[in-house]
Structures are given as C-alpha cells and as structure tokens.
Design an enzyme around this catalytic site. Structure first.
Site, PDB file in Angstrom:
ATOM      1  N   TRP A 323       0.837  -1.210   0.000  1.00  0.00           N
ATOM      2  CA  TRP A 323       0.000   0.000   0.000  1.00  0.00           C
ATOM      3  C   TRP A 323       0.867   1.254   0.000  1.00  0.00           C
ATOM      4  O   TRP A 323       0.518   2.259  -0.616  1.00  0.00           O
ATOM      5  CB  TRP A 323      -0.912  -0.007   1.235  1.00  0.00           C
ATOM      6  CG  TRP A 323      -1.730   1.250   1.396  1.00  0.00           C
ATOM      7  CD1 TRP A 323      -2.945   1.516   0.854  1.00  0.00           C
ATOM      8  CD2 TRP A 323      -1.386   2.416   2.174  1.00  0.00           C
ATOM      9  NE1 TRP A 323      -3.387   2.761   1.236  1.00  0.00           N
ATOM     10  CE2 TRP A 323      -2.446   3.330   2.042  1.00  0.00           C
ATOM     11  CE3 TRP A 323      -0.283   2.768   2.957  1.00  0.00           C
ATOM     12  CZ2 TRP A 323      -2.448   4.576   2.667  1.00  0.00           C
ATOM     13  CZ3 TRP A 323      -0.275   3.994   3.577  1.00  0.00           C
ATOM     14  CH2 TRP A 323      -1.341   4.884   3.439  1.00  0.00           C
ATOM     15  N   HIS A 324       2.007   1.189   0.670  1.00  0.00           N
ATOM     16  CA  HIS A 324       2.878   2.362   0.751  1.00  0.00           C
ATOM     17  C   HIS A 324       3.571   2.676  -0.564  1.00  0.00           C
ATOM     18  O   HIS A 324       3.938   3.838  -0.796  1.00  0.00           O
ATOM     19  CB  HIS A 324       3.937   2.163   1.844  1.00  0.00           C
ATOM     20  CG  HIS A 324       3.405   2.318   3.233  1.00  0.00           C
ATOM     21  ND1 HIS A 324       2.826   1.276   3.924  1.00  0.00           N
ATOM     22  CD2 HIS A 324       3.366   3.392   4.059  1.00  0.00           C
ATOM     23  CE1 HIS A 324       2.456   1.705   5.125  1.00  0.00           C
ATOM     24  NE2 HIS A 324       2.758   2.978   5.231  1.00  0.00           N
ATOM     25  N   GLY A 325       3.787   1.699  -1.399  1.00  0.00           N
ATOM     26  CA  GLY A 325       4.469   1.982  -2.654  1.00  0.00           C
ATOM     27  C   GLY A 325       4.627   0.746  -3.511  1.00  0.00           C
ATOM     28  O   GLY A 325       4.681  -0.379  -3.000  1.00  0.00           O
TER      29      GLY A 325
END
Length: 473
Positions: A323-325
């Site tokens: 989700w972060h990257g």
C-alpha cells in the site's frame, strides 16, 4: 500547497474566517467542499476527476445497498465498489510495477521482453481517499453504517482538505455523523488546536526538514561513510519520518478542529513501544486499524489454526507494505514487520506456558530491553522504506555492519543537541507537562508565548520547503 508554506497559512486563515462567518451549516459544508477541491487542484487539477468518480460511484452504491433486496445483491454492489476503487488505485500505482516485474521474470527465463512502460503520474493522496471510501461501502454492506442521503456530506467526507492527501484515514462512521449537526464556535478548543498545530509545524519544519539533507547524503552513497555514520543516518531517518508524518497529522487534526470537526489520533509515541505489537498500536493508527478490520479479520484473523493466523498476519503486513508503494522494498519492509509480529506472538505463547511473576525491577529491565529491541528492528526496517531499491537497502545494511573503515567520511555530531531537545520535548509532552503549561496561561500570556514560539520556529526552520514523505503514497 503544503502546511508549512506561508500560502497555506493565508489560505487556511481565509477558510477559517469565512467558515465561521457563514450562519447556515449547509453553506459552510458547501464552502468547505469547494475549498477542498481548490486545495487538491493546487497539486494537479486533472486528478479531481478521480475523486469525483470515486465519490459518485460509492455514494450511489451506498444508497443502492440500503434498498438491496438480498445479500447477494449487496455483495454484487460491494464488488463494484472494490473493482472501481482498487482498479483505479491499481492502475495508477501498481501497473508499471507489475509490468516491470513481469519483464524481469521473462528476462530471467531468457525469454524475449520489452522495456516499454507507461508514463503514469501518481495522483497525490489516492491511497488515502481510496481507503476512506472503501471503509464507507464496506461498513454499509456489513450493516454497521447507514448510507448518507446527502451528496454534499459524502463529497465532503471524501475530499475534506486537512486529511485529503496524507491522512489520517478517517472512517465514514467517525466523520459523516459530524456533518448532521452544526457545531458552535464556542465549543471549538481553539487553544488546544493552535498548540497542536505549532507542535506539528515544529516537528515537520524544524526537525524533519533539518535532518533530511544528512540522511539523503548517506543513503545516496552509503559505501562512502563509516559504519557508525550509517547507523546515525538510520536513526535520523527514524526520527525524520516520525516527525514528518506525525507532524502532518498533528496539523491536519488541528486544522479540522479549528473548523469544528474532530479526527482520530494517528500516533501515540510509537518509539516508546515495548514490543512490535505495541508499536503498531501506536504508529499510523488509522492504517493499522483499517488493515485489521478490513483485511486481517476478513482473512480469518486469529480464528482457526495458529499457522493460519500467522499466514493472515503476514499477508496483511505485506499488503500493507505494498500500500505504501509499488516496489519490492516496501514488500520487504512489510515482510519484516510481519515476521516480527509473528515472532512476538510465538514469544507470548511460550511465555504463557512458563509464566512467573516479575518484581518491579525485572519488569523495568524487560520493558527497557523490549523498547530498545523494538526500536532497533523498526529502524532496520526503515532502511528498506527509505532506500531507492532493494540493492540500495542491502548496501546500507551491509555497510552499517562493516566496522573498521577509519578513512571513510563521517556524519558528525551536530544533530545530537537537536535530538536531545526533541527527546526532552517529546517526554514533556508524553507526561502532559507542556499541555498543562499552555492551558494554565491567561489569554494574554498564551498569545504572547504562542507568538514568541512561532517566531522561534519560523526562524529555526530551513528556508526550503520539503514535501511530506507520505505525499508519495
């Protein structure tokens, strides 16, 4: 437009004044919605269409679920929301990642490949407002929330500018009920909000932005620095990302509060955590609780076998990292935290079978060692979060354990006083001393102290404006 720029302060001052001058609550909501769209358009007006699409789709689906004749129809409507929201997020955030990963796999198999990819610009804040709208449709599907019939209320929930681009992830069940009844200005905790904004501004502008150049220098060429200097950079980045992200959250909560709305806390002194589970109860709380409620528990949670719960935990943390990257380093970061959480569960299981009462001194030692171990593991995981790729992360890890290279560059100790001051301030705030000191001041004294503190903060902050780290997510 970022919170530490002068133009945002002027923007917010205008929004604040007009908001409270408008007498009818519906006019305030319309005004705040327009301002939120203008705020987002300052980044890139073209991506307003994505917010509008998500808003329209989930607003209609929520109403349709309410009148759905059976569960299968509700499930179908929820699947549309999931496909639309996750499809848009997946295209803009993960299309090139999966395409390039497929190319790498084909090349490894000695099969013909192409290196073509699309020039896709990542819309700022798309991960945050996507999770917010999904929480709405999922809660409506589960029967935990009544769908709102007001398109203005739902649109403002999606686009409210304080948390639009970097959280916290505000759930519909927390925010939409606040739009049903106007709040009087006399009930707004103005002093507390101003102090919170000042603390957030200080953490971001004076701490995080001052640390960034040293961290960037070491991470760009880790082999040029001594092992201790690399450890310094690792510790400094832990401080940088905390001050950067929690600083944004503080300012977002303060801005919402000054406009008459409340947001949930997103941080609770995470580096004081005595174990990794405690860390995730304190760090990015809105995300960790979202992942627990909408991913971990639906996967099965702790139900079933012990191995099944460990699997669910690892899947949740790996997807949380993704989700972060869109990069393998974020997957590695999530896997490190997933492995640590599983290890902690195994440890607790073993301890429960060999339980004995500890005296006060033993409890203190165990808590201290747990805090140090947790902080060290979190810092090492941040290496994968900060590095530009897996190879760069492994280079940092390798060089931080390569002691004995005396001739290498050193980072110096000029940041030590800054960090000692931050730790002292953080401890005073943790104990509640700073808040009580500000609240005990008379009106004129508060204004004088607050103005002087702001002058010091503005004088101490770097002249350049660093974007918030979580804007890229």
């Amino acid at each position: 437009m970022i919170f530490t720029e002068f133009k945002f302060l002027f923007f917010f001052a205008a929004v604040f004044c007009v908001n409270w001058l408008l007498r009818k609550f519906v006019f305030r909501k319309i005004f705040l919605l327009i301002c939120s769209y203008l705020f987002y358009a300052a980044w890139d007006w073209r991506f307003l269409s994505l917010i509008w699409m998500s808003t329209i789709v989930d607003y209609i689906l929520g109403l349709q679920m309410k009148s759905a004749p059976d569960v299968s129809r509700k499930r179908f409507l929820l699947s549309i929301s999931l496909v639309v929201n996750l499809g848009v997020l997946g295209f803009f955030k993960y299309f090139n990642f999966f395409l390039e990963s497929a190319f790498d796999l084909l090349a490894w198999l000695d099969l013909p490949t192409s290196t073509n990819s699309l020039e896709i610009i990542l819309p700022v804040g798309i991960s945050f407002y996507t999770f917010q709208t999904l929480s709405y449709t999922i809660d409506v599907y589960r029967g935990h929330l009544e769908p709102t019939r007001s398109p203005i209320d739902f649109a403002l929930f999606v686009a409210f500018f304080p948390q639009l681009v970097a959280g916290p992830i505000v759930r519909a069940s927390d925010f939409i009920p606040q739009l049903s009844k106007a709040r009087s200005f006399v009930t707004v905790p103005v002093r507390a909000c101003l102090v919170l904004f000042l603390f957030g501004f200080f953490k971001k502008a004076c701490i995080a932005d001052s640390i960034a150049p040293a961290v960037d220098a070491v991470y760009s060429q880790p082999s040029e620095y001594s092992a201790f200097s690399i450890w310094q950079a690792i510790w400094l980045y832990a401080i940088q990302i905390y001050c950067d992200f929690s600083g944004y959250t503080d300012m977002a909560i303060a801005c919402a509060g000054l406009l008459g709305f409340s947001f949930p806390d997103n941080f609770n002194y995470p580096y004081f955590a005595s174990n990794i589970s405690d860390f995730w109860r304190r760090w990015h709380i809105s995300l960790s609780t979202w992942l627990k409620d909408y991913l971990y528990i639906p996967l099965g949670g702790n139900r079933g076998s012990r191995g099944g719960s460990y699997r669910n935990l690892m899947i949740t943390m790996v997807l949380g990292g993704l989700w972060h990257g869109a990069a393998w380093r974020f997957i590695a970061w999530g896997a490190m935290h997933g492995g640590a959480l599983i290890g902690h569960k195994v440890y607790l299981k073993q301890q429960s079978s060999h339980r004995r009462d500890l005296d006060k001194q033993e409890k203190f030692i165990v808590s201290l060692l747990g805090t140090l171990l947790t902080f060290t593991w979190v810092c090492l995981a941040w290496v994968f979060f900060r590095a530009d790729g897996l190879d760069d992360a492994m280079s940092v890890i390798f060089n931080c354990f390569s002691f004995g290279a005396e001739s290498k560059a050193t980072l110096g100790f000029e940041y030590i006083p800054l960090l000692i001051g931050l730790l002292l301030t953080h401890w005073l705030s943790y104990r509640g001393y700073l808040e009580r000191a500000f609240s005990s001041l008379p009106g004129w004294g508060f204004s004088l102290v607050y103005g002087a503190a702001y002058a010091v903060v503005f004088a101490a902050k770097p002249t350049n404006y660093e974007p918030f780290i979580y804007f890229q997510f």
